[in-house]
Write a protein that holds these residues in place. Sequence first.
Motif, PDB file in Angstrom:
ATOM      1  N   ARG A  69      -8.693   5.402   4.306  1.00  0.00           N
ATOM      2  CA  ARG A  69      -9.688   4.346   4.120  1.00  0.00           C
ATOM      3  C   ARG A  69      -9.684   3.825   2.686  1.00  0.00           C
ATOM      4  O   ARG A  69      -9.828   2.619   2.453  1.00  0.00           O
ATOM      5  N   LYS A  70      -9.532   4.716   1.734  1.00  0.00           N
ATOM      6  CA  LYS A  70      -9.514   4.292   0.329  1.00  0.00           C
ATOM      7  C   LYS A  70      -8.378   3.323   0.074  1.00  0.00           C
ATOM      8  O   LYS A  70      -8.510   2.386  -0.718  1.00  0.00           O
ATOM      9  N   LYS A  71      -7.249   3.545   0.742  1.00  0.00           N
ATOM     10  CA  LYS A  71      -6.076   2.715   0.486  1.00  0.00           C
ATOM     11  C   LYS A  71      -6.000   1.486   1.383  1.00  0.00           C
ATOM     12  O   LYS A  71      -5.548   0.425   0.957  1.00  0.00           O
ATOM     13  N   VAL A  72      -6.435   1.629   2.631  1.00  0.00           N
ATOM     14  CA  VAL A  72      -6.256   0.564   3.612  1.00  0.00           C
ATOM     15  C   VAL A  72      -7.478  -0.340   3.738  1.00  0.00           C
ATOM     16  O   VAL A  72      -7.341  -1.532   4.025  1.00  0.00           O
ATOM     17  N   ASP A  73      -8.676   0.216   3.512  1.00  0.00           N
ATOM     18  CA  ASP A  73      -9.909  -0.533   3.774  1.00  0.00           C
ATOM     19  C   ASP A  73     -10.710  -0.908   2.531  1.00  0.00           C
ATOM     20  O   ASP A  73     -11.264  -2.005   2.456  1.00  0.00           O
ATOM     21  N   ASP A  74     -10.815   0.004   1.564  1.00  0.00           N
ATOM     22  CA  ASP A  74     -11.817  -0.152   0.505  1.00  0.00           C
ATOM     23  C   ASP A  74     -11.636  -1.408  -0.337  1.00  0.00           C
ATOM     24  O   ASP A  74     -12.609  -1.962  -0.838  1.00  0.00           O
ATOM     25  N   SER A  75     -10.409  -1.873  -0.503  1.00  0.00           N
ATOM     26  CA  SER A  75     -10.170  -3.049  -1.347  1.00  0.00           C
ATOM     27  C   SER A  75     -10.184  -4.355  -0.559  1.00  0.00           C
ATOM     28  O   SER A  75      -9.890  -5.419  -1.106  1.00  0.00           O
ATOM     29  N   PHE A  76     -10.539  -4.276   0.718  1.00  0.00           N
ATOM     30  CA  PHE A  76     -10.489  -5.460   1.574  1.00  0.00           C
ATOM     31  C   PHE A  76     -11.851  -5.691   2.231  1.00  0.00           C
ATOM     32  O   PHE A  76     -12.671  -4.791   2.343  1.00  0.00           O
ATOM     33  N   HIS A  77     -12.066  -6.929   2.687  1.00  0.00           N
ATOM     34  CA  HIS A  77     -13.383  -7.307   3.199  1.00  0.00           C
ATOM     35  C   HIS A  77     -13.698  -6.679   4.555  1.00  0.00           C
ATOM     36  O   HIS A  77     -14.833  -6.292   4.811  1.00  0.00           O
ATOM     37  N   ILE A 115       0.854  -1.183   0.000  1.00  0.00           N
ATOM     38  CA  ILE A 115       0.000   0.000   0.000  1.00  0.00           C
ATOM     39  C   ILE A 115       0.892   1.236   0.000  1.00  0.00           C
ATOM     40  O   ILE A 115       1.726   1.397   0.893  1.00  0.00           O
ATOM     41  N   GLU A 116       0.744   2.083  -1.002  1.00  0.00           N
ATOM     42  CA  GLU A 116       1.546   3.298  -1.109  1.00  0.00           C
ATOM     43  C   GLU A 116       0.849   4.434  -0.363  1.00  0.00           C
ATOM     44  O   GLU A 116      -0.302   4.758  -0.644  1.00  0.00           O
ATOM     45  N   LEU A 117       1.569   5.044   0.585  1.00  0.00           N
ATOM     46  CA  LEU A 117       1.025   6.152   1.367  1.00  0.00           C
ATOM     47  C   LEU A 117       1.925   7.371   1.244  1.00  0.00           C
ATOM     48  O   LEU A 117       3.138   7.249   1.098  1.00  0.00           O
ATOM     49  N   THR A 118       1.324   8.549   1.319  1.00  0.00           N
ATOM     50  CA  THR A 118       2.105   9.782   1.416  1.00  0.00           C
ATOM     51  C   THR A 118       2.694   9.860   2.827  1.00  0.00           C
ATOM     52  O   THR A 118       2.233   9.161   3.740  1.00  0.00           O
ATOM     53  N   PRO A 119       3.707  10.701   3.040  1.00  0.00           N
ATOM     54  CA  PRO A 119       4.277  10.817   4.398  1.00  0.00           C
ATOM     55  C   PRO A 119       3.243  11.153   5.469  1.00  0.00           C
ATOM     56  O   PRO A 119       3.267  10.594   6.572  1.00  0.00           O
ATOM     57  N   ARG A 120       2.300  12.051   5.168  1.00  0.00           N
ATOM     58  CA  ARG A 120       1.301  12.421   6.166  1.00  0.00           C
ATOM     59  C   ARG A 120       0.342  11.269   6.424  1.00  0.00           C
ATOM     60  O   ARG A 120      -0.043  11.008   7.576  1.00  0.00           O
ATOM     61  N   GLU A 121      -0.063  10.565   5.376  1.00  0.00           N
ATOM     62  CA  GLU A 121      -0.929   9.399   5.560  1.00  0.00           C
ATOM     63  C   GLU A 121      -0.230   8.335   6.400  1.00  0.00           C
ATOM     64  O   GLU A 121      -0.851   7.717   7.275  1.00  0.00           O
ATOM     65  N   PHE A 122       1.060   8.150   6.159  1.00  0.00           N
ATOM     66  CA  PHE A 122       1.829   7.168   6.925  1.00  0.00           C
ATOM     67  C   PHE A 122       1.879   7.553   8.400  1.00  0.00           C
ATOM     68  O   PHE A 122       1.651   6.725   9.280  1.00  0.00           O
ATOM     69  N   ASP A 123       2.178   8.825   8.680  1.00  0.00           N
ATOM     70  CA  ASP A 123       2.249   9.282  10.074  1.00  0.00           C
ATOM     71  C   ASP A 123       0.911   9.095  10.781  1.00  0.00           C
ATOM     72  O   ASP A 123       0.863   8.690  11.953  1.00  0.00           O
TER      73      ASP A 123
END
Length: 235
Positions: free
Chosen positions: A211-219, A161-169
Amino acid sequence: MIVDFEPAPKKVLIIEDEANIARIIKLELEHEGYKVETAENGIIGLQKFSNEQWNLLLLDIMMPKLNGMEVLRRIRDSGDITPIILLTAKDSIHDKVIGLDHGANDYITKPFQIEELLARIRACFRINQMMEKNEDEQIVTVADLKVDIKTRIVTRNSKNIELTPREFDLLVYLIQHQNQVLNREQILTRVWGFDYYGETNVVDVYIRYLRKKVDDSFHSPLIHTVRGIGYVIKE
């Protein structure tokens, strides 16, 4: 005999083509105890950045020869995670999002008060310090979500999962307090910094990005809203 060694001053590189702006920022930062150098365009700035170790980069977007976005892209593509604050005359949400998505840690819109810039610099350093303190706990997890704090690699169910620095923090802060409901003020203070100047709905915006990156593609969703209070990450 006990000898006290003072910590070395933090080194800041300013890449800014407007000489007056660069000079004023340099003087103010030196007054605050930083060691500062400047570069008048992206090509010279990138060379200076590559030749030394820096604690922070202040990067103008609109520059001749090599614009700030391209400088930012090249630095992040090299794997360098030095904190970068964009200096931009563009105040549209679209331009700011592009900068953050390219790996900037923060941005500030011209014209700005020097006190606000200093506050954002302090916030960047606080966040970095918090991350360094947590390096012993290098990998943090929630369910099948794994975050390597040192390498900044994020996977869920073995998918990168690719995150920006702020999303990662933001994600790391949520995971370090998993099962604990965090309100917006807590998140702003720890992720954006106590001196953050801006709209509080930035938390909601970044939760939506996560949520779009971490949750939306998963059950099974991991990030939950607690109505009227804030957010929590849990299995």
